[in-house]
Scaffold this motif. Structure first.
Motif, PDB file in Angstrom:
ATOM      1  N   VAL A  46       0.588  -1.096   0.087  1.00 51.74           N
ATOM      2  CA  VAL A  46      -0.220  -0.229   0.197  1.00 51.74           C
ATOM      3  C   VAL A  46       0.885   1.524  -0.033  1.00 51.74           C
ATOM      4  O   VAL A  46       0.608   2.327  -0.284  1.00 51.74           O
ATOM      5  N   ALA A  47       2.161   0.814   1.325  1.00 49.34           N
ATOM      6  CA  ALA A  47       2.577   2.290   0.799  1.00 49.34           C
ATOM      7  C   ALA A  47       3.521   2.937  -0.263  1.00 49.34           C
ATOM      8  O   ALA A  47       3.361   3.723  -1.324  1.00 49.34           O
ATOM      9  N   GLY A  48       3.741   1.706  -1.369  1.00 51.67           N
ATOM     10  CA  GLY A  48       4.231   1.539  -2.739  1.00 51.67           C
ATOM     11  C   GLY A  48       3.397   1.900  -3.821  1.00 51.67           C
ATOM     12  O   GLY A  48       3.950   3.218  -4.479  1.00 51.67           O
ATOM     13  N   ALA A  49       2.440   1.932  -3.259  1.00 51.24           N
ATOM     14  CA  ALA A  49       0.792   2.207  -4.427  1.00 51.24           C
ATOM     15  C   ALA A  49       1.181   4.012  -4.015  1.00 51.24           C
ATOM     16  O   ALA A  49       0.747   4.387  -5.451  1.00 51.24           O
ATOM     17  N   GLU A  50       0.680   4.656  -2.867  1.00 51.17           N
ATOM     18  CA  GLU A  50       0.619   5.816  -2.862  1.00 51.17           C
ATOM     19  C   GLU A  50       1.967   6.477  -2.899  1.00 51.17           C
ATOM     20  O   GLU A  50       1.918   7.015  -3.866  1.00 51.17           O
ATOM     21  N   GLN A  51       3.114   5.958  -2.911  1.00 46.67           N
ATOM     22  CA  GLN A  51       3.747   6.367  -3.520  1.00 46.67           C
ATOM     23  C   GLN A  51       4.464   6.948  -5.431  1.00 46.67           C
ATOM     24  O   GLN A  51       4.398   7.897  -5.781  1.00 46.67           O
ATOM     25  N   ALA A  52       3.184   5.729  -5.356  1.00 46.80           N
ATOM     26  CA  ALA A  52       3.593   5.653  -6.853  1.00 46.80           C
ATOM     27  C   ALA A  52       2.004   6.004  -7.650  1.00 46.80           C
ATOM     28  O   ALA A  52       2.581   6.837  -8.824  1.00 46.80           O
ATOM     29  N   ALA A  75      -4.492   6.363   0.771  1.00 47.00           N
ATOM     30  CA  ALA A  75      -4.367   7.671  -0.409  1.00 47.00           C
ATOM     31  C   ALA A  75      -5.313   6.731  -1.505  1.00 47.00           C
ATOM     32  O   ALA A  75      -5.022   8.074  -2.185  1.00 47.00           O
ATOM     33  N   VAL A  76      -4.727   6.031  -2.516  1.00 44.10           N
ATOM     34  CA  VAL A  76      -4.728   5.685  -3.581  1.00 44.10           C
ATOM     35  C   VAL A  76      -5.673   4.318  -3.990  1.00 44.10           C
ATOM     36  O   VAL A  76      -6.479   3.621  -2.478  1.00 44.10           O
ATOM     37  N   PRO A  77      -7.231   3.803  -4.606  1.00 39.72           N
ATOM     38  CA  PRO A  77      -7.551   3.196  -4.343  1.00 39.72           C
ATOM     39  C   PRO A  77      -6.833   1.662  -4.292  1.00 39.72           C
ATOM     40  O   PRO A  77      -6.394   1.062  -5.251  1.00 39.72           O
ATOM     41  N   VAL A  78      -7.444   0.778  -3.629  1.00 41.74           N
ATOM     42  CA  VAL A  78      -7.067  -0.403  -3.484  1.00 41.74           C
ATOM     43  C   VAL A  78      -8.175  -1.317  -3.178  1.00 41.74           C
ATOM     44  O   VAL A  78      -9.133  -1.258  -3.045  1.00 41.74           O
ATOM     45  N   VAL A 132      10.014  -1.722  -4.259  1.00 45.08           N
ATOM     46  CA  VAL A 132       9.828  -2.684  -5.405  1.00 45.08           C
ATOM     47  C   VAL A 132       8.418  -1.981  -6.228  1.00 45.08           C
ATOM     48  O   VAL A 132       8.235  -2.313  -6.805  1.00 45.08           O
ATOM     49  N   VAL A 133       7.193  -1.986  -5.264  1.00 42.49           N
ATOM     50  CA  VAL A 133       5.495  -1.884  -6.156  1.00 42.49           C
ATOM     51  C   VAL A 133       5.495  -0.407  -6.673  1.00 42.49           C
ATOM     52  O   VAL A 133       5.323  -0.506  -6.903  1.00 42.49           O
ATOM     53  N   GLN A 134       6.160   0.328  -5.727  1.00 44.18           N
ATOM     54  CA  GLN A 134       6.477   1.663  -6.389  1.00 44.18           C
ATOM     55  C   GLN A 134       6.980   1.916  -7.883  1.00 44.18           C
ATOM     56  O   GLN A 134       6.674   2.411  -9.047  1.00 44.18           O
ATOM     57  N   ARG A 135       8.477   0.725  -7.822  1.00 47.29           N
ATOM     58  CA  ARG A 135       8.795   1.131  -9.069  1.00 47.29           C
ATOM     59  C   ARG A 135       7.950  -0.225 -10.193  1.00 47.29           C
ATOM     60  O   ARG A 135       8.158   0.841 -11.471  1.00 47.29           O
ATOM     61  N   MET A 136       7.844  -0.691  -9.444  1.00 51.15           N
ATOM     62  CA  MET A 136       6.956  -1.670 -10.796  1.00 51.15           C
ATOM     63  C   MET A 136       5.044  -1.051 -10.865  1.00 51.15           C
ATOM     64  O   MET A 136       4.823  -0.985 -12.720  1.00 51.15           O
ATOM     65  N   LEU A 137       4.730  -0.324 -10.166  1.00 50.96           N
ATOM     66  CA  LEU A 137       3.712   0.199 -10.259  1.00 50.96           C
ATOM     67  C   LEU A 137       4.116   1.419 -11.721  1.00 50.96           C
ATOM     68  O   LEU A 137       2.969   2.040 -12.676  1.00 50.96           O
ATOM     69  N   SER A 138       5.328   2.137 -11.179  1.00 51.56           N
ATOM     70  CA  SER A 138       5.511   3.536 -12.733  1.00 51.56           C
ATOM     71  C   SER A 138       5.492   2.846 -14.046  1.00 51.56           C
ATOM     72  O   SER A 138       5.440   2.761 -14.583  1.00 51.56           O
ATOM     73  N   LEU A 139       6.264   1.347 -13.427  1.00 53.10           N
ATOM     74  CA  LEU A 139       6.418   0.513 -14.889  1.00 53.10           C
ATOM     75  C   LEU A 139       5.428   0.339 -15.687  1.00 53.10           C
ATOM     76  O   LEU A 139       5.034   1.115 -17.207  1.00 53.10           O
ATOM     77  N   LEU A 140       4.573  -0.202 -14.739  1.00 54.13           N
ATOM     78  CA  LEU A 140       2.965  -0.558 -15.627  1.00 54.13           C
ATOM     79  C   LEU A 140       2.257   0.588 -15.948  1.00 54.13           C
ATOM     80  O   LEU A 140       1.271   0.390 -17.102  1.00 54.13           O
TER      81      LEU A 140
END
Length: 287
Positions: A35-41, A76-79, A267-275
């Protein structure tokens, strides 16, 4: 924000022609890190708990699902919450009460006719409760049992399978493998495009941890919507724990779980930004 449905997240990603990340949750630290990584992305995310993770938690789905739902409600993002790779029908029937909006029912270890029959029954049960049902056709390698190496998904058979079962999304075998710790898998983008054109439902890529960045971009551009990611999180998690435990006097688990959680977030932040980038060089191949 309130917990959202997996269907809503997938529909938005499909409309925008980007990928959505679905990340495996094993512990509370995984869920917090995702969730933190998704918020960062600044991107929506799917938290998914597998049947194997439920087995790890002594067969209890509800406690981990409740924790994930609480995190989602404060994000802070949809989950959304998803139950992944379910073969046990009894576990499938716990989904609605666990606050999940989607489930992947895996009968891919059966022959085609038996897979159709079992998946159709699961889809009917899920749809009667307003749940999104994902299934698998073809065999994604890398695990024993249902995931033994096998043939890739045939577009014609995929079209017939979706029509016969009524599933909402389809996991396809296009070159990835589960549990890879190196990113050396090679995807068949031409096959992904043919599958996209053959079936009306979103395509799902399992075993994405073993796929390099550019190959993932190409997969999304070719038609993959939901991208399942698990092992690469555990690689980062475990590396952080190992590094921290090099200090022999350390006994407080918070001292090694905090960097492990941070590793998952990165990792999550990077992968979500990539996708969310897609692959502009291939977008023109989409209808």
């Amino acid at each position: 924000m309130p917990l959202v449905t997996t269907q809503a997240i997938i529909d938005e990603a499909r409309a925008r022609r980007v990928g959505v990340g679905a990340f495996n949750v094993i512990t509370l630290e995984h869920a917090e890190g995702i969730v933190a990584g998704a918020e960062q992305a600044g991107a929506p995310v799917i938290l998914q708990i597998s049947e194997n993770a439920v087995k790890f938690h002594r067969g209890q789905l509800a406690p981990l699902a409740a924790a994930a739902a609480a995190l989602a409600a404060q994000a802070a993002v949809p989950v959304s919450l998803h139950l992944d790779h379910v073969e046990d029908t009894a576990l499938l029937h716990q989904v609605a009460d666990a606050g999940m909006s989607s489930v992947m029912f895996d009968a891919s270890h059966l022959d085609y006719d038996a897979n159709v029959a079992a998946t159709r029954a699961a889809a009917e049960w899920a749809h009667a409760r307003g749940l999104h049902l994902e299934a698998e056709l073809g065999k994604v390698g890398g695990k024993d049992g249902a995931h033994a190496p096998g043939v890739r998904t045939d577009p014609g058979e995929a079209a017939a399978f979706v029509a016969a079962t009524g599933v909402d999304s389809l996991a396809v075998a296009v070159g990835s493998s589960h549990a890879m710790t190196t990113r050396t898998a090679r995807l068949d983008h031409e096959l992904i495009t043919r599958l996209r054109d053959a079936v009306p439902v979103p395509l799902v890529l399992h075993g994405s941890s073993g796929v390099a960045d550019q190959d993932l971009r190409g997969a999304v551009a070719a038609g993959i919507v939901k991208v399942n990611i698990g092992t690469i999180l555990n690689v980062a998690f475990t590396a952080a724990v190992r590094e921290t435990l090099a200090e022999p006097s350390l006994v407080d688990p918070r001292k090694y779980l905090a960097p492990a959680r941070a590793g998952v977030s990165e990792v999550v932040q990077r992968m979500l930004s990539l996708l969310s980038e897609g692959d502009s060089s291939m977008v023109e191949t989409r209808p």
